[in-house]
Design a protein around this motif. Sequence first.
Motif, PDB file in Angstrom:
ATOM      1  N   GLU A   1       1.002  -1.318  -0.116  1.00  0.00           N
ATOM      2  CA  GLU A   1      -0.632  -0.278   0.683  1.00  0.00           C
ATOM      3  C   GLU A   1       0.961   1.302   0.364  1.00  0.00           C
ATOM      4  O   GLU A   1      -0.237   2.299  -0.041  1.00  0.00           O
ATOM      5  CB  GLU A   1      -0.819   0.225   1.285  1.00  0.00           C
TER       6      GLU A   1
ATOM      7  N   GLU B   1       6.839   9.605  -8.417  1.00  0.00           N
ATOM      8  CA  GLU B   1       4.702   9.626  -8.836  1.00  0.00           C
ATOM      9  C   GLU B   1       4.299  11.193  -7.910  1.00  0.00           C
ATOM     10  O   GLU B   1       3.615  11.142  -7.784  1.00  0.00           O
ATOM     11  CB  GLU B   1       3.905   8.718  -9.285  1.00  0.00           C
TER      12      GLU B   1
ATOM     13  N   TYR C   1      -9.454   7.784   0.008  1.00  0.00           N
ATOM     14  CA  TYR C   1      -9.103   9.304  -0.566  1.00  0.00           C
ATOM     15  C   TYR C   1      -7.850  10.541   0.072  1.00  0.00           C
ATOM     16  O   TYR C   1      -7.746  11.292  -0.545  1.00  0.00           O
ATOM     17  CB  TYR C   1      -9.815   9.932  -1.403  1.00  0.00           C
TER      18      TYR C   1
ATOM     19  N   SER D   1       1.992   2.771  -2.562  1.00  0.00           N
ATOM     20  CA  SER D   1       1.960   4.001  -3.300  1.00  0.00           C
ATOM     21  C   SER D   1       0.708   4.402  -3.161  1.00  0.00           C
ATOM     22  O   SER D   1       0.991   5.908  -3.471  1.00  0.00           O
ATOM     23  CB  SER D   1       2.070   2.990  -4.242  1.00  0.00           C
ATOM     24  N   GLN D   2      -0.919   3.856  -3.066  1.00  0.00           N
ATOM     25  CA  GLN D   2      -1.442   4.922  -2.764  1.00  0.00           C
ATOM     26  C   GLN D   2      -0.787   5.374  -0.952  1.00  0.00           C
ATOM     27  O   GLN D   2      -1.943   6.773  -1.012  1.00  0.00           O
ATOM     28  CB  GLN D   2      -2.825   4.130  -2.068  1.00  0.00           C
ATOM     29  N   ALA D   3      -0.633   5.340  -0.043  1.00  0.00           N
ATOM     30  CA  ALA D   3      -0.403   5.991   0.773  1.00  0.00           C
ATOM     31  C   ALA D   3       0.886   7.283   0.922  1.00  0.00           C
ATOM     32  O   ALA D   3       0.208   7.865   1.548  1.00  0.00           O
ATOM     33  CB  ALA D   3       0.941   4.913   2.512  1.00  0.00           C
TER      34      ALA D   3
ATOM     35  N   VAL E   1      -0.480   9.505   3.568  1.00  0.00           N
ATOM     36  CA  VAL E   1      -0.352   8.941   4.919  1.00  0.00           C
ATOM     37  C   VAL E   1       1.076   8.843   5.834  1.00  0.00           C
ATOM     38  O   VAL E   1       1.551   9.135   6.501  1.00  0.00           O
ATOM     39  CB  VAL E   1      -1.026   7.366   4.616  1.00  0.00           C
TER      40      VAL E   1
ATOM     41  N   ILE F   1      -1.193   1.105  -7.407  1.00  0.00           N
ATOM     42  CA  ILE F   1      -2.879   0.249  -6.400  1.00  0.00           C
ATOM     43  C   ILE F   1      -3.480   1.552  -7.270  1.00  0.00           C
ATOM     44  O   ILE F   1      -4.635   0.977  -7.688  1.00  0.00           O
ATOM     45  CB  ILE F   1      -2.645  -0.377  -5.490  1.00  0.00           C
ATOM     46  N   ALA F   2      -3.043   2.311  -6.543  1.00  0.00           N
ATOM     47  CA  ALA F   2      -4.334   3.572  -6.947  1.00  0.00           C
ATOM     48  C   ALA F   2      -4.224   3.764  -8.600  1.00  0.00           C
ATOM     49  O   ALA F   2      -5.642   4.421  -8.728  1.00  0.00           O
ATOM     50  CB  ALA F   2      -3.529   4.944  -6.397  1.00  0.00           C
TER      51      ALA F   2
ATOM     52  N   GLY G   1      -6.017  10.012   3.138  1.00  0.00           N
ATOM     53  CA  GLY G   1      -5.030  10.065   3.703  1.00  0.00           C
ATOM     54  C   GLY G   1      -5.294   9.158   5.156  1.00  0.00           C
ATOM     55  O   GLY G   1      -4.297   8.764   5.498  1.00  0.00           O
TER      56      GLY G   1
ATOM     57  N   ALA H   1       0.990   8.714  -2.007  1.00  0.00           N
ATOM     58  CA  ALA H   1      -0.902   9.814  -2.524  1.00  0.00           C
ATOM     59  C   ALA H   1      -1.240  10.101  -1.808  1.00  0.00           C
ATOM     60  O   ALA H   1      -1.477  11.290  -2.482  1.00  0.00           O
ATOM     61  CB  ALA H   1      -0.947   8.780  -3.816  1.00  0.00           C
ATOM     62  N   THR H   2      -1.916   9.868  -0.965  1.00  0.00           N
ATOM     63  CA  THR H   2      -3.198  10.051  -0.171  1.00  0.00           C
ATOM     64  C   THR H   2      -2.272  11.084   1.041  1.00  0.00           C
ATOM     65  O   THR H   2      -3.024  11.513   2.036  1.00  0.00           O
ATOM     66  CB  THR H   2      -4.052   9.737   0.441  1.00  0.00           C
TER      67      THR H   2
END
Lengths: 302, 169, 431
Positions: A167, A194, C239, A169-171, A176, C172-173, C241, A173-174
Motif C-alpha cells: 500500500e 509519482e 482518498y 504507493s497509495q499511502a 499517509v 494500486i491507486a 489519507g 498519494a494520499t
Amino acid sequence: QAKWDLPAAYPASNFHTENLEQFAKDVDKASGGKLKITVHANASLFKAPEIKRAVQGGQAQLGEILLVNFQNEWQIFGADGIPFLADSYDEAAKLWKAQKPVLDKKLGEQGMMVLYAVAWPPQGIYSKKPIASAADMKGLKWRAYSPATARIAELVGAQPVTVQAAELSQAMATGVVDSYMSSGSTGYDTKTYEHIKNWYDTQAWLPKNAVIVNKAAFNALDKPTQDALLKAAAEAETRGWAASKKANLEVLEKLKANGMQILQPSPQLKADMKKVGDTMLKEWLEKAGPEGQQLVDAYRKM
Amino acid sequence: MRRLLDFLYDACAWLAALAMVGVLAMVLLSIVSRQLGFHVPGTDAYAGYCMAAAGFLALAHTLKRNEHIRVTLLLGSLKGRARDGLEMWAMTAGVFLAGLFAWYSLRLAWVSRAINDVSTSNDATPLWIPQLAMALGTLVLLVAFIDEWVLQLQGRRVAASSEEALHNE
Amino acid sequence: MSDFGITALLILTLFLLLGSSIWIGLTLTGVAWIGMQLFSSRPAGDAMAVTVWGSSSSWTLTALPLFIWMGEILFRTKLSESMFRGLAPWVSRLPGRLLHTNVVGCTIFAAVSGSSAATCATIGKMTLPELARRGYPEEITIGSLAGAGTLGLLIPPSIIMIVYGVTADVSIARLFVAGILPGIVLAALFSGYLAAWALLNGHKVPVPDRVLSFAEKMHESRHLIPVVLLIAAVLGSIYSGLATATEAAAVGVVGSIVLSAVQGSLNWATFREALMGATRLYCMIALILAGAAFLTLAMGYIGLPRHLAEFVGSLKLSPFMLMVALSVFYIILGCFLDGISMVVLTMGVILPTVQAAGFDLVWFGIFIVIVVEMAQITPPVGFNLFVLQGMTGKEITWIARVTLPFFFLMCAMVLLLWFVPQLATWLPARM
Ligand code: NA
Ligand code: NA
C-alpha cells in the motif's frame, strides 16, 4: 540426479532473481545435469519471512533471504542494516567478508550454510519536502518497515508509520506517508517518483540478500556436484555485486527521467545522520554482545 | 461428557470472536496512532495473529453448526444404508484430514519454539505464541470430528440445519 | 508422469473427494496432500503448516474478515431494507423490475467492499428474501446475485487489485481508478441481460408493488442516504489519507456500528449475533483459504501452473490470440484455485510474455481482475458459489448452472475490454 527448489521473494525482473536464474543454469551445466534447481520467484512458493525456516526444515533445499529481516532472531543478521557502518559497495564487501564466518557458524548450528550474498543498492532518504538537516525531519510521516527504520524515526523525531509495501504507493498519494528510507530501485519499483520528488543519496547502508542451503541436502550430493554448486555460487556472487552496481546506476537515471531529484545530502544532514548511526551502532553492540564487537573490530581492521 | 464438549467448542468460538474484535482494534489503533502522532510497533502483525486466531478457534463450533460447506449433491440423493455409508466415509476422511491439520499445527508451534522462530517484523513476537491458536483450534476441530464420527456411528448424529439458510427462506 | 497425467489425476481426485461430500477446505487439503506425496519428494506436512500459518496470519487479508463483519452488522440494521426501498422505485419500470436491485445494490456496495464474497453475502441478505417474497424466480435471482457480487473486485476498493499491484509492480491507486469504468460497463451488461431475459420471460416477472410518481420516487430515495454516507466514509477515509485501502475495512465496521446505533437496531444481542455470525462465516472461508494455500504450495512444488504458463508463452501467439489463450488458461485455473493464488502463482511467468506482447500493465490488471471474477462463479472452487450455498442451502452445481449466463457476460466483457482498451486506460491516464 537431484531436483532442488529455491524459493525467493522478489519479482522475476529484479536483478537478484535474474542472478539466481543464471546461477541455477550454471549449476545445471557444471554438474552435468545432476543437480537441477527451480527458482520460485516472487514469493510464489514461500513468503519472505518463511524462507529461512523452510530451508532449515528441509521444505526447500536452498533459498534466498534478506539478512536484516532476521535481526529479531539474532542481532548479527542485522549488521548490514546499521546506518553508516558500511556506506559504499567497497565497505559493504568488506563487511560481508567479516560477517561471513560468523554467519556460517550460526547457520551451521541451525543446519544450514551460506552459498553467497549480494548487496542491494545503497539506501537513501525519500522525502516530499526538502531536508537540509535532521531537524527538518521532525514530524515527517516516515514509513517504518523494520526495527532499524523505526528507530531512525524515533531518533530524528519523525512519526513512524506502519504501511505495508503493498500500500506504499497509495499511502504516498494520499499523504499517509511522506518519507521513507530505501534504495533507488525500491523507489523506482514502487513508483515513488509519482508522489515524492527528492531522494537524498545518503548511502546509509547496503542490506544483503543471501542464498542459504540446507546442510543435509548439500551433504547428500556427491563431491563433484558439491564443487560445481560452490563454484557457481562464487561466480554468482561476483556477478551479483556487479549487477547491483549496474542496476543502481540505471535506476537512478530512470528516477531522474521521471522527475526525481537525486540529491547529495548537505554536510549538516550527513553529520546528523552519522550521529544517528553512531547511536544505533552503540545500541546494536549492547544487544549483539561480544560476538557483535568482534565482528565490528574485524571489519574495521580490513 | 456431552456438556463438556459443547462447552469446549463454544468457549473456543468466544475466543475466536474476541480475536475478531482484536483485528478491528489493531487496525483502528494503527489509523488512530497515525492521526494522533504516536507509534505502536507491530499493529499490522498483531492484526494478522488475531485474524488467524479468529479463523482457527471457531473451526469446531462452525462444524457443529453445520456451516462448513460441502457438496451434498450425491449425499442428498441417497437414502438409508447407502447414505449412512457415505456419511461415514466423509466423517472418516474428515477425522483423518483434521488429524493431519492438528498434528502438523502442533508441530509448527513446537518447532517454532525449538528453533526460536521470531517474527521478522517490528513486533518481534516469538511465533510459537500466536501459533498456539492454530494448534488449539485445529486440535479442537479434530475432537469435534471424532465427536461427530462417534455420533454418526451410533446413529445419533443430528445435522444442525444451517441458521444462515433460514434467513432466506 | 506427464503434466497432463498429473493434472488429470489430481482433478479426478478433487471431484471424487468433493462428490463424496467431504468438506471443501479439507478436500483441497487432501488433494494437495496426495499430489505432494505422489509427485514431489518433499515432506508435505511441515510445509503445509508453515504455508497455512503464513497465509492465515498475513496482514494483506485482514480486510476480508472485517468486510464480512461489516456485512453481518449491516444485515441486522435497517440498511438493507432501506437501500432496497430507495432503489426499488427507480428500477420497477425497467423490464425485470426488482431483479435490478441485485446488480445496482452490488455495484453500490462494491464501492465499500473489497471482496466479491462479502458483496455477494451482504446484498444477498437484503435482496434474496425480498425478491423471493414477491415471487421472483429463484434461478434468475440467485444467478444475477452470484454474477453481480463479483463486481466487488472490479469496482474499487479491491483485494485482488492490491495483490496484483504488488506482484506486478503496478500502482494500486491507478488500478483502483482503472476499475471504475469497466465496473460500470459490466454492471450495465448484467442489467441489460436481466432486461432482455424479462422481455423474453415476461410472465415470470411479478407485477410491481405500486407505481410511484417522480416526486414520490425522490422521496423514497431518502432511504439511500445511510448507504451513501457509509460509502462516503469508507472511500473518503481512503482518498483523504486517513486510512489505507486495507484499513478502510475497519472504518467500514465502525461506520456500520454507528449506523446501526443511529437507526436504533444496536443492542447487545444484535452485536453478539453479528459478531458470532461473522466469525463463523469467516471461519468457513478461512478453512477453504487454508486448503487453497496448501494446494497452491503443492502446485508450486509440482510445477503445474508454471509449466502451463511456459507452454502458453512458447506458442508465440499474436496479441489477440495471446489474450484468448490467457483467458482460457485462467478460466481453467480459476475452476480450481482462488483468485489470489492464481495471480501469485502465475504472474512471474506470465508477465514477461505479456510485456513482450506490448500489453499495458494497468489494462492487464483489469483483465486479470475480470478473469478472477469468473473464477468466483466457476465450480468446483468458486467463492461466490460457496457463499450462496451457505445462504440458500442450494446445491453448488445448481447455483453454478443458473449463474452461467453471467459467466458468458464476463467473457463478453473481456472482448469489449480488448476492443475498447480505453475503458481501463482512459481514467488512470488522467490522474
Ligand atoms: Na470493491
Ligand atoms: Na472457480
